[in-house]
Enzyme design. Structure first.
Site, PDB file in Angstrom:
ATOM      1  N   CYS A   1      27.169 -37.784  26.065  1.00  6.39           N
ATOM      2  CA  CYS A   1      28.191 -38.751  25.656  1.00  6.39           C
ATOM      3  C   CYS A   1      29.523 -38.533  26.365  1.00  6.39           C
ATOM      4  CB  CYS A   1      28.447 -38.609  24.155  1.00  6.39           C
ATOM      5  SG  CYS A   1      26.961 -38.620  23.169  1.00  6.39           S
TER       6      CYS A   1
ATOM      7  N   TYR B   1      25.436 -36.556  39.641  1.00  6.30           N
ATOM      8  CA  TYR B   1      25.153 -37.892  39.118  1.00  6.30           C
ATOM      9  C   TYR B   1      26.081 -38.372  37.995  1.00  6.30           C
ATOM     10  CZ  TYR B   1      22.938 -41.589  36.436  1.00  6.30           C
ATOM     11  OH  TYR B   1      22.718 -42.742  35.762  1.00  6.30           O
TER      12      TYR B   1
ATOM     13  N   GLY C   1      27.989 -43.358  28.296  1.00  7.48           N
ATOM     14  CA  GLY C   1      27.221 -43.775  27.133  1.00  7.48           C
ATOM     15  C   GLY C   1      27.460 -45.224  26.795  1.00  7.48           C
TER      16      GLY C   1
ATOM     17  N   ASN D   1      30.295 -33.957  22.977  1.00  4.79           N
ATOM     18  CA  ASN D   1      29.409 -34.247  24.099  1.00  4.79           C
ATOM     19  C   ASN D   1      28.635 -32.971  24.372  1.00  4.79           C
ATOM     20  OD1 ASN D   1      29.909 -34.289  27.657  1.00  4.79           O
ATOM     21  ND2 ASN D   1      28.213 -35.141  26.527  1.00  4.79           N
ATOM     22  N   GLY D   2      27.331 -33.108  24.454  1.00  6.87           N
ATOM     23  CA  GLY D   2      26.524 -31.928  24.746  1.00  6.87           C
ATOM     24  C   GLY D   2      25.235 -31.959  23.971  1.00  6.87           C
TER      25      GLY D   2
HETATM   26  P1  AMP Z   1      13.417 -41.396  38.518  1.00  4.31           P
HETATM   27  O1  AMP Z   1      12.907 -42.757  38.742  1.00  4.31           O
HETATM   28  O2  AMP Z   1      12.987 -40.858  37.167  1.00  4.31           O
HETATM   29  O3  AMP Z   1      13.111 -40.443  39.632  1.00  4.31           O
HETATM   30  O4  AMP Z   1      14.983 -41.505  38.364  1.00  4.31           O
HETATM   31  C1  AMP Z   1      15.862 -41.203  39.375  1.00  4.31           C
HETATM   32  C2  AMP Z   1      17.004 -42.189  39.352  1.00  4.31           C
HETATM   33  O5  AMP Z   1      17.615 -42.206  38.071  1.00  4.31           O
HETATM   34  C3  AMP Z   1      18.083 -41.839  40.357  1.00  4.31           C
HETATM   35  O6  AMP Z   1      18.382 -43.023  41.048  1.00  4.31           O
HETATM   36  C4  AMP Z   1      19.269 -41.390  39.542  1.00  4.31           C
HETATM   37  O7  AMP Z   1      20.455 -41.994  40.034  1.00  4.31           O
HETATM   38  C5  AMP Z   1      19.009 -41.890  38.144  1.00  4.31           C
HETATM   39  N1  AMP Z   1      19.249 -40.858  37.132  1.00  4.31           N
HETATM   40  C6  AMP Z   1      19.110 -39.544  37.249  1.00  4.31           C
HETATM   41  N2  AMP Z   1      19.415 -38.931  36.093  1.00  4.31           N
HETATM   42  C7  AMP Z   1      19.769 -39.869  35.222  1.00  4.31           C
HETATM   43  C8  AMP Z   1      20.200 -39.873  33.861  1.00  4.31           C
HETATM   44  N3  AMP Z   1      20.338 -38.758  33.170  1.00  4.31           N
HETATM   45  N4  AMP Z   1      20.457 -41.066  33.299  1.00  4.31           N
HETATM   46  C9  AMP Z   1      20.332 -42.206  33.978  1.00  4.31           C
HETATM   47  N5  AMP Z   1      19.936 -42.274  35.258  1.00  4.31           N
HETATM   48  C10 AMP Z   1      19.653 -41.125  35.886  1.00  4.31           C
END
Ligand code: AMP
Length: 480
Positions: free
Chosen positions: A12, A251, A39, A108-109
């Protein structure tokens, strides 16, 4: 109350502010707007008016649902929260700030040992209504405070009662704004001051939007208590080491934020340069997966001279394909979310840079899109090293069984995502790019070695368990 497997995780954004002269409700609103990327499921605000804590928690986006009649919450001290959704059922009972009318609490955590802590609390007669880390921490802090009569002692006791990542902002009936960070500094929390006012935020962008000067980060293991006239800070526990989450840089955080004195933009730019130095791929064009990877693609381009182009166009109104519960839905949603530009990719050798590969769904879909749009060859690079282990501290990555790099080597992943080549950031490249000492980072999801013992125990239990788990609370329950 049964602990459902669809418990909400606590990834969050938080904001808190105290201003002796002016109302802070507008500042909290702007702060939360700036943290919206952390979030989108729910948002909330608490302030004090006429000696009473007032709280509003709503579904959805800050700008849409929190705004109406916000003036009712006007006050000189307040906190706010935005909540990130994962799989499973949602209820506003889990949204924050949580309040017991003496404290209002937002964090957050994630507690690695939530299941264990919750069971202990229930065993000791505490009545719990929600299904969240925030509720158990609020109960513990209140009872610790009543027992010890001091916030320092209350947080010190909390650090012995729970294990995990927590950055907290809290409001008390005594007109105090409290900010605290877990002893490892797993999740970010910065502080700012302007004139007589004090503010705390998950990221510095929330201070920028309020024209508040960033003065630095809240130190891990410390607690700050601010009132309209005073500000006191204590180290409630001495810290053996730090463990800042590397994924905040890769990210999660906004590119214009500064965490632990490091600009997220600079880090991502460095990560792009490191990829260029590591691999001798010779693409005609480099394309970022929007939006997070733009800066890394710029870094790659600056080092190699390969032009960077917006070859993938994102529909800005589609959110959260990553966290859709079913793989089939995630794949379909990708097509709606991202569309390749034929004029940019046709006949070219294309390098796609993404910040991370988690399950591999996104990479595979994008590689195929770009190839079908006419690219001659499609290379893929990730600014993050292979993610081989879950996160127990508040980043919604995936369950162990879903992580593509937990099961496959790089060549098998390349085949699976159907790329002509695949290059991951090296661990050394990541650490160098962030620019903090390795010992100050949490690299748990990259190495399967966690900075706290209970998280390590969960991982070991999951690994020994032959039945693949479908969600992380269930993973945690295995070792509770
Ligand atoms: P995947 O399809 O599961 O390999 O997701 C990778 C993609 O999801 C990448 O484009 C990242 O930018 C994005 N991503 C990675 N971690 C998260 C996260 N915690 N929440 C939302 N998007 C994420």
């Amino acid at each position: 109350m049964k602990i459902t497997h669809e418990v909400k995780r606590e990834a969050c954004g938080i904001f808190g502010m105290c201003n002796p002269k002016h109302d802070v409700v507008g500042n909290i609103y702007y702060g939360l707007m700036s943290l919206q990327h952390r979030g989108q499921e729910a948002a909330g605000i608490s302030t004090i008016k006429n000696g009473k804590i007032l709280t509003r928690r709503v579904w959805g986006l800050v700008s849409q649902n929190l705004k109406s009649k916000l003036w009712r919450f006007s006050g000189h001290i307040g906190i706010g929260h935005v909540r990130y959704s994962t799989t499973g059922t949602s209820t506003l009972a889990n949204a924050q700030p949580m309040t017991d009318n003496v404290f209002a609490f937002a964090h957050n955590g994630n507690l690695a040992d939530y299941v264990r802590v919750r069971r202990n609390l229930e065993h000791n007669g505490f009545r719990l209504k929600a299904n969240s880390d925030a509720e158990v921490m609020l109960k513990l802090l209140r009872s610790n405070y009543e027992k010890h009569g001091s916030y320092v002692e209350a947080f010190k006791a909390l650090s012995r009662q729970v294990e995990g990542g927590y950055s907290i902002v809290m409001l008390t009936k005594n007109r105090e704004l409290i900010a605290a960070r877990d002893p490892l500094g797993l999740r970010p929390l910065c502080q700012g001051r302007t004139g007589g006012s004090t503010a705390f935020a998950s990221e510095s962008v929330a201070l920028d939007s309020n024209s508040i000067t960033l003065v630095g980060d809240v130190k891990p293991g410390s607690v700050i208590v601010a009132t309209e006239d005073t500000r006191k800070e204590w180290q409630y526990v001495s810290c053996r080491r730090r463990a800042h989450c590397m994924f905040e840089y890769v990210y999660f955080s906004r590119v214009d934020s500064i965490l632990e004195g490091r600009s997220v933009y600079d880090v991502r730019f460095n990560l792009g340069i490191n990829l260029a130095k590591t691999y001798d791929t010779k693409p005609d064009v480099v394309i970022p997966v929007p939006d997070t990877s733009r800066t890394a693609a710029e870094g790659y381009s600056s080092y190699t001279g390969v032009p960077v182009a917006e070859g993938l166009i994102k529909n800005r109104y589609i959110h959260r394909t990553f966290i859709m519960p079913r793989q089939k839905d995630r794949e379909a949603a990708m097509k709606l979310k991202i569309n390749p530009l034929k004029s940019v990719v046709t006949g070219k050798e294309v390098l796609i840079i993404d910040d991370s590969i988690v399950r591999g769904t996104t990479s595979r879909a994008i590689v195929n899109m770009v190839r079908n749009a006419g690219a001659k060859k499609v290379h893929m690079m990730s600014t993050c090293p292979p993610i081989i282990s879950p996160c127990f501290y508040g980043i919604d990555i995936a369950t162990y069984s879903e992580l593509i790099a937990a099961k496959m080597d790089i060549e098998s992943i390349r085949t699976k995502i159907e790329a002509d080549s695949l290059g991951y950031q090296t661990l050394a490249g990541l650490i160098k790019g962030i620019g903090l000492p390795k010992e100050d980072l949490c690299l748990g999801c990259l190495r399967g070695e966690y900075p706290t013992p209970y998280a390590q125990r969960i991982l070991n239990t999951i690994k020994e368990n032959t039945k693949p788990s479908k969600n992380r609370l269930w993973e945690a329950e295995l070792s509770a």
